[in-house]
Design a protein around this motif. Structure first.
Motif, PDB file in Angstrom:
ATOM      1  N   ASP A  72      14.373 -33.021 -13.081  1.00 35.62           N
ATOM      2  CA  ASP A  72      15.225 -31.853 -13.321  1.00 35.62           C
ATOM      3  C   ASP A  72      14.436 -30.615 -13.756  1.00 35.62           C
ATOM      4  O   ASP A  72      14.981 -29.707 -14.369  1.00 35.62           O
ATOM      5  N   ASN A  73      13.161 -30.570 -13.416  1.00 35.46           N
ATOM      6  CA  ASN A  73      12.325 -29.428 -13.760  1.00 35.46           C
ATOM      7  C   ASN A  73      12.561 -28.308 -12.742  1.00 35.46           C
ATOM      8  O   ASN A  73      11.790 -28.115 -11.798  1.00 35.46           O
ATOM      9  N   ILE A  74      13.665 -27.580 -12.950  1.00 37.11           N
ATOM     10  CA  ILE A  74      14.092 -26.515 -12.046  1.00 37.11           C
ATOM     11  C   ILE A  74      13.975 -25.170 -12.747  1.00 37.11           C
ATOM     12  O   ILE A  74      14.397 -25.025 -13.884  1.00 37.11           O
ATOM     13  N   ARG A  75      13.392 -24.215 -12.031  1.00 39.36           N
ATOM     14  CA  ARG A  75      13.334 -22.831 -12.523  1.00 39.36           C
ATOM     15  C   ARG A  75      14.000 -21.922 -11.503  1.00 39.36           C
ATOM     16  O   ARG A  75      13.728 -22.026 -10.305  1.00 39.36           O
ATOM     17  N   LYS A  76      14.849 -21.026 -11.970  1.00 34.27           N
ATOM     18  CA  LYS A  76      15.440 -20.006 -11.107  1.00 34.27           C
ATOM     19  C   LYS A  76      14.592 -18.747 -11.229  1.00 34.27           C
ATOM     20  O   LYS A  76      14.275 -18.324 -12.336  1.00 34.27           O
ATOM     21  N   VAL A  77      14.244 -18.176 -10.079  1.00 29.37           N
ATOM     22  CA  VAL A  77      13.426 -16.963 -10.069  1.00 29.37           C
ATOM     23  C   VAL A  77      14.092 -15.948  -9.141  1.00 29.37           C
ATOM     24  O   VAL A  77      14.184 -16.162  -7.924  1.00 29.37           O
ATOM     25  N   GLU A  78      14.536 -14.864  -9.728  1.00 31.16           N
ATOM     26  CA  GLU A  78      15.263 -13.813  -8.997  1.00 31.16           C
ATOM     27  C   GLU A  78      14.488 -13.308  -7.784  1.00 31.16           C
ATOM     28  O   GLU A  78      15.076 -13.012  -6.741  1.00 31.16           O
ATOM     29  N   LYS A  79      13.163 -13.233  -7.886  1.00 25.83           N
ATOM     30  CA  LYS A  79      12.342 -12.698  -6.783  1.00 25.83           C
ATOM     31  C   LYS A  79      12.446 -13.520  -5.502  1.00 25.83           C
ATOM     32  O   LYS A  79      12.075 -13.037  -4.434  1.00 25.83           O
ATOM     33  N   LEU A  80      12.919 -14.762  -5.593  1.00 25.07           N
ATOM     34  CA  LEU A  80      13.020 -15.599  -4.396  1.00 25.07           C
ATOM     35  C   LEU A  80      14.295 -15.328  -3.597  1.00 25.07           C
ATOM     36  O   LEU A  80      14.490 -15.890  -2.526  1.00 25.07           O
ATOM     37  N   TYR A  81      15.169 -14.461  -4.110  1.00 25.04           N
ATOM     38  CA  TYR A  81      16.349 -14.033  -3.350  1.00 25.04           C
ATOM     39  C   TYR A  81      15.923 -12.804  -2.538  1.00 25.04           C
ATOM     40  O   TYR A  81      15.456 -11.815  -3.091  1.00 25.04           O
ATOM     41  N   ASN A  82      16.044 -12.905  -1.212  1.00 22.63           N
ATOM     42  CA  ASN A  82      15.580 -11.849  -0.300  1.00 22.63           C
ATOM     43  C   ASN A  82      14.104 -11.527  -0.533  1.00 22.63           C
ATOM     44  O   ASN A  82      13.698 -10.368  -0.567  1.00 22.63           O
TER      45      ASN A  82
END
Length: 160
Positions: A72-82
């Protein structure tokens, strides 16, 4: 040595009055994401960390992979959207060197452009839930750009 996996989100739906960012997976997407994750796991792929666009279709795909890999080592990174190629590079170069095997979940057209920039293989187009793997000859992610990259595979749900 490091390993990088690029994953395009699974097939999405586009319900009426739904913003692009909030688009959910379609029924096929809910089938393809765990199928692709199971396939990779059967090939002895190892993933330490999952880094995803926060868009609903990408993070949902990522969560399927994390569940199958029991990690469950998940990171959300805004830069990966578009994301552009520069965005992908910035995300990768800022990864902790403790991470050996990372999967990035993002969107087209950026993920296809980035995958093609790393290899002479003719990927052309990454369909939904496609995965491209690369071995990176480096000890530190900060050296990603100048490190030698070895193309490992390109899989799509229709091929497995």
């Amino acid at each position: 040595m490091k390993t990088l996996f690029l994953v395009r989100h699974a097939k999405s739906d586009w319900p009426v009055n739904t913003a692009d960012f909030d688009r959910p997976l379609s029924e096929r997407g809910h089938q393809d994401a765990p199928k692709m994750a199971e396939f990779l796991k059967s090939k002895n792929v190892e993933i330490d960390t999952f880094v995803s666009s926060p868009a609903k279709r990408a993070i949902t795909t990522c969560r399927y992979f994390a569940e199958i890999f029991e990690n469950d080592n998940i990171r959300k990174v805004e830069k990966l959207y578009n994301a552009s190629t520069v965005d992908f590079l910035e995300v990768i170069e800022n990864l902790s060197d403790e991470i050996e095997n990372v999967a990035l979940f993002s969107h087209n057209n950026g993920i296809t452009y980035f995958a093609n920039s790393l290899t002479n293989e003719n990927i052309m187009h990454m369909p939904t839930c496609a995965v491209v793997g690369f071995k990176i000859n480096t000890k530190t992610w900060q050296d990603f750009l100048k490190a030698e990259k070895e193309f490992l595979f390109f899989y799509t749900p229709k091929e497995i």
